[in-house]
Design a protein around this motif. Sequence first.
Motif, PDB file in Angstrom:
ATOM      1  N   ARG A  11       1.205  -1.525  -0.087  1.00  0.00           N
ATOM      2  CA  ARG A  11      -0.143  -0.227  -0.529  1.00  0.00           C
ATOM      3  C   ARG A  11       0.800   0.980  -0.136  1.00  0.00           C
ATOM      4  O   ARG A  11       0.346   2.271  -0.518  1.00  0.00           O
ATOM      5  CB  ARG A  11      -1.333  -0.130   0.702  1.00  0.00           C
ATOM      6  N   ALA A  57      -5.925  -0.557  -3.218  1.00  0.00           N
ATOM      7  CA  ALA A  57      -5.420   0.512  -1.627  1.00  0.00           C
ATOM      8  C   ALA A  57      -6.040  -0.551  -0.876  1.00  0.00           C
ATOM      9  O   ALA A  57      -5.561  -0.598   0.802  1.00  0.00           O
ATOM     10  CB  ALA A  57      -4.552   1.330  -1.539  1.00  0.00           C
ATOM     11  N   THR A  60      -6.346  -4.152  -0.233  1.00  0.00           N
ATOM     12  CA  THR A  60      -5.059  -4.944   0.749  1.00  0.00           C
ATOM     13  C   THR A  60      -5.208  -3.964   2.577  1.00  0.00           C
ATOM     14  O   THR A  60      -4.833  -5.060   3.132  1.00  0.00           O
ATOM     15  CB  THR A  60      -4.281  -4.071   0.020  1.00  0.00           C
ATOM     16  N   ASP A  61      -5.976  -2.555   2.668  1.00  0.00           N
ATOM     17  CA  ASP A  61      -6.582  -2.357   4.170  1.00  0.00           C
ATOM     18  C   ASP A  61      -7.083  -3.367   4.655  1.00  0.00           C
ATOM     19  O   ASP A  61      -7.159  -3.786   6.198  1.00  0.00           O
ATOM     20  CB  ASP A  61      -6.464  -0.926   4.015  1.00  0.00           C
TER      21      ASP A  61
END
Length: 76
Positions: A11, A57, A60-61
Amino acid sequence: MNLPNRLTLFRIVLIPVIILVYLFPYSAFGITPISFYVQHVSISVIDIVALLIYILAAITDAIDGHIARSRNMITT
């Protein structure tokens, strides 16, 4: 290094990629980005690409948080 930490680093790497997508001098290389008009608002392909990178992103968080919480992983 565990998977949540790798996702966090991924990220962090995506941040400059988003900036480069916006700041790249497309016209200097003879590239004219395609624009779409939605109700009198111009949306460029550059905006769409940056949005997709941002969504990646964000995903993925969420995955990072889920994995860390489910496995009780703590980074010291």
